[in-house]
Design a protein around this motif. Structure first.
Motif, short mmCIF file in Angstrom:
data_model
loop_
_atom_site.label_atom_id
_atom_site.label_comp_id
_atom_site.label_asym_id
_atom_site.label_seq_id
_atom_site.Cartn_x
_atom_site.Cartn_y
_atom_site.Cartn_z
N UNK A 40 0.71 -1.29 0.04
CA UNK A 40 -0.05 -0.06 -0.04
C UNK A 40 0.76 1.32 -0.11
N UNK A 41 0.23 2.22 -0.34
CA UNK A 41 1.07 3.69 -0.39
C UNK A 41 0.85 4.37 0.91
N UNK A 43 0.19 6.50 3.99
CA UNK A 43 -0.71 7.69 4.24
C UNK A 43 -0.12 8.75 5.08
N UNK A 182 7.05 -4.84 5.08
CA UNK A 182 5.99 -3.66 5.45
C UNK A 182 6.39 -2.94 6.51
N UNK A 186 6.74 1.18 6.59
CA UNK A 186 6.21 2.00 7.75
C UNK A 186 7.22 3.00 8.47
N UNK B 93 -6.22 -2.29 7.19
CA UNK B 93 -4.89 -2.23 7.34
C UNK B 93 -4.12 -1.56 6.17
N UNK B 94 -4.54 -1.95 5.02
CA UNK B 94 -3.79 -1.59 3.80
C UNK B 94 -4.34 -0.08 3.71
N UNK B 95 -5.74 0.09 4.05
CA UNK B 95 -6.14 1.69 3.65
C UNK B 95 -5.83 2.59 4.52
N UNK B 96 -5.16 2.13 5.67
CA UNK B 96 -4.56 3.19 6.68
C UNK B 96 -3.18 2.86 7.02
N UNK B 97 -2.55 2.21 5.87
CA UNK B 97 -1.16 1.91 6.16
C UNK B 97 -0.28 3.33 6.19
N UNK B 98 0.60 3.58 7.17
CA UNK B 98 1.30 2.44 8.00
C UNK B 98 0.82 2.57 9.38
N UNK B 99 -0.41 3.04 9.90
CA UNK B 99 -0.94 3.46 11.08
C UNK B 99 -1.39 2.24 11.88
N UNK B 101 0.09 -1.01 11.51
CA UNK B 101 1.08 -2.07 11.54
C UNK B 101 1.71 -2.37 13.13
N UNK B 104 3.44 0.03 14.78
CA UNK B 104 2.93 1.60 14.90
C UNK B 104 1.45 1.56 15.39
N UNK B 121 -4.73 10.23 8.24
CA UNK B 121 -5.50 9.29 8.72
C UNK B 121 -7.03 9.70 8.90
#
Lengths: 219, 229
Positions: A40-41, A43, A182, A186, B93-99, B101, B104, B121
């Protein structure tokens, strides 16, 4: 019984079957793990800088090979996904990016050279825990636009996968290696701008951009 | 080849019989499970049709007992219905990456306000319509086992003889965070225990106690009641 066994083993297909059973039964299987996925990109608020990312052949062909006694051979290929990984990271973290394969003067604000310096892994059999684990150490070299080295920093990454979710070593280590990649993405995207070296470079880039604008205005 | 009407009816009867036999077999061969569900409410909850929830496994370090992925999926699937929209864990989890993980993700509800201060976010969560984050932790473990079974193959055939028994214990707790209130809304716990048996007289007959599945459905039903309020 023994006659029957002799007759059975004269057939080639059954010899092959027996050999396969013996190989698998010996517990010395070969585990080939090759990451093949997208990321994923991030955010995050992107840095205003534009970078040329140098993807070296060493990075893109990075494969960790290890033989573990009584467990077998392990091959973990994480190099093949590095371009996709850094493409996604750069889409979120930088104002603009391009890929190149060598360090040379660029029209971008600087050059970033990522490298994997170390990879280690552990299986539940070795650690007596429930987890497959992968540790990776990335090293980033930062160059200015004239290809002069500004400095380097290390970024450790870690991924784990619970063995209850996976049926064999290959699947478990794939998940752990993916988690480690990942993790790097991150931590890089969240902390890139706060590295001392990077802060100084961004500040210098901003000053140079301002000087260029002033020069353009006076002309 | 076309089937005649009689053949179709016979096929339907045969399928129905097979289903009934399988169903009865499944019910009769399931072991007993004792389940307990409890909840602690800290504040009022509610949900509208535009709100969504996500069920996440607690994977923060140094956690040593991660929840099984199939348990998280089971709770999310059971919770997802006309009243509650549930995001798939990986999708969220992908839609909010990297928060979200492992390194994090917030560990306590007290970290939620700081996290929601991240403008990108907060904007993404708003787009997703996320109202509740449900963190699940716990595991199903085999707590005891006994018995033995011997299997053999000879010229005339093969078979097994013996008796195995084992006890599984499932213990899970879900913590519900309200992203609108930026606080924890409460906790729901689900515990289940059951003993499985496998007698074998030539053919082994597994009588499995579906402990994890019971804990999952119990937790999902209680969560639904808790959120809908």
């Amino acid at each position: 019984m023994s006659n029957h066994l002799m007759i059975t083993l004269q057939r080639p297909a059954q010899w092959l079957f027996l050999a396969t059973c013996l190989t698998l039964g010996s517990g010395c299987a070969s585990n080939r793990i090759a990451l093949d996925t997208d990321f994923p990109v991030p955010l995050v608020a992107s840095s205003p800088t534009r970078v040329a990312i140098v993807l070296t052949p060493e990075l893109q062909n990075y494969v960790h090979n290890e033989k573990i006694s009584k467990q077998g051979d392990y091959s973990i290929n994480v190099g093949a996904v590095q371009k996709r990984l850094f493409n996604r990271v750069a889409q979120g973290a930088f104002g603009g990016h391009t890929f190149t394969d060598s360090v040379a003067a660029t029209t971008y604000d600087g050059l970033l050279v990522p490298n994997i310096t170390e990879l280690q892994f552990a299986t539940p059999n070795q650690t007596r825990t429930d987890y497959y684990e992968v540790w990776m150490r990335y090293r980033f070299d930062l160059y200015d636009s004239k290809a002069a080295l500004l400095g380097s920093w290390d970024l450790p990454a870690y991924g784990k996968a619970n063995q209850t979710n996976y049926s064999n070593d290959t699947q478990g280590l794939y998940a752990a290696a993916l988690a480690a990649c990942r993790d790097m993405a991150a931590m890089f995207s969240l902390n890139f701008s706060s590295e001392q070296l990077v802060r100084e470079w961004i500040a210098a880039t901003a000053v140079n951009s301002a000087k260029d604008s002033d020069l353009d205005a006076t002309q | 080849m076309k089937k005649t009407g009689k053949t179709k009816i016979a096929d339907a009867h045969s399928s129905l019989c097979r289903c009934i036999i399988l169903g009865l077999g499944f019910v009769l061969l399931s072991g007993c499970v004792t389940a307990t569900v409890q909840e602690v409410r800290e504040r009022a909850t509610g949900i509208t049709l535009s709100d969504a929830v996500v069920v996440l496994g607690q994977r923060s370090r140094p956690s040593t007992n991660e929840t099984e992925i199939d348990f998280i999926t089971c709770v999310a699937d059971n919770l997802d219905n006309n009243a509650i929209k549930v995001f798939k864990e990986q999708e969220f989890v992908d839609a909010t990456f990297p928060w979200f993980e492992p390194r994090t993700a917030p560990v306590n509800a007290s970290e939620l306000p700081a996290l929601l201060d991240e403008p990108l976010l907060a904007q993404r969560l708003e787009q997703l319509g996320l109202r509740y984050v449900i963190w699940v932790q716990g595991q199903t473990k085999r707590v005891s086992q006994a018995g033995s079974m011997t299997c053999g193959v000879g010229a005339g055939g093969g078979g097994c003889f013996g008796f195995l028994t084992w006890e599984n214990d499932a213990s899970y707790e879900a913590t519900i965070w309200d992203t609108r209130e930026q606080r924890a809304a409460g906790r729901v716990s689900s515990d289940a225990a059951g003993t499985s048996y496998m007698p074998a007289l030539v053919v082994p007959i597994p009588i499995i106690a579906r402990v994890q599945n019971n804990a999952c459905t119990g937790l999902a039903n209680q969560l639904e009641g808790f959120i809908v309020n």
